[in-house]
Design an enzyme around this catalytic site. Structure first.
Site, short mmCIF file in Angstrom:
data_model
loop_
_atom_site.label_atom_id
_atom_site.label_comp_id
_atom_site.label_asym_id
_atom_site.label_seq_id
_atom_site.Cartn_x
_atom_site.Cartn_y
_atom_site.Cartn_z
N MET A 61 0.82 -1.21 0.00
CA MET A 61 0.00 0.00 0.00
C MET A 61 0.86 1.26 0.00
SD MET A 61 -1.24 0.47 3.93
CE MET A 61 -1.69 2.17 3.57
N CYS A 62 0.23 2.36 -0.41
CA CYS A 62 0.86 3.68 -0.36
C CYS A 62 -0.25 4.70 -0.13
CB CYS A 62 1.65 3.96 -1.64
SG CYS A 62 0.64 4.05 -3.13
N ARG A 63 -0.09 5.91 -0.65
CA ARG A 63 -1.10 6.94 -0.45
C ARG A 63 -2.30 6.71 -1.36
NH1 ARG A 63 -2.13 12.36 -2.52
NH2 ARG A 63 -3.20 13.56 -0.91
N GLY A 65 -2.09 4.25 -4.36
CA GLY A 65 -2.01 3.02 -5.14
C GLY A 65 -0.98 3.06 -6.25
N ILE A 90 -4.06 4.64 1.26
CA ILE A 90 -4.52 5.16 2.55
C ILE A 90 -5.67 6.15 2.36
CG2 ILE A 90 -2.91 7.12 2.78
CD1 ILE A 90 -3.30 4.81 5.71
#
Length: 104
Positions: A61-63, A65, A90
């Site tokens: 995951m990241c901010r 995608g 997120i």
């Protein structure tokens, strides 16, 4: 590339499923908001690839995608086949699962 929704991730977490969550954002982003994943910033994903499990499912995951998709593409070059990208990152988690989570 396999993808997983935030609802599917919440089900995995709630059920205690055995998987690994990797967060490829930067330290300051992780400090602002996180859902408990192992922090390995994208720039170091290949250097720290040994921390990524090969024998159970891994959600990256990241901010939003995008960086997690880039991390998955790099790891797949090393032979990983057990990776899923968290759709919307997120931001989607905050919008759909935990509206109290700080986003930036």
């Amino acid at each position: 590339m396999q993808e997983i929704t935030v609802q599917e991730l919440k089900e995995k977490l709630d059920s205690g499923e055995d998987f690994q969550l990797i967060d490829v954002r930067e330290d300051f982003e992780y400090e602002t908001s996180n859902i408990g994943g192992l922090l390995i910033p994208l720039g170091g994903i290949l250097i720290e690839a040994d921390k990524v499990s090969k024998d159970k499912p891994v959600v990256v995951m990241c901010r939003s995608g995008k960086r997690s998709a880039a991390a998955i593409m790099q790891l797949e070059q090393l032979g990983y086949t057990n990776l899923s990208n968290l759709q919307g990152g997120i931001l989607a988690w905050a919008a759909e699962i935990d509206p109290d989570l700080s986003v930036y």
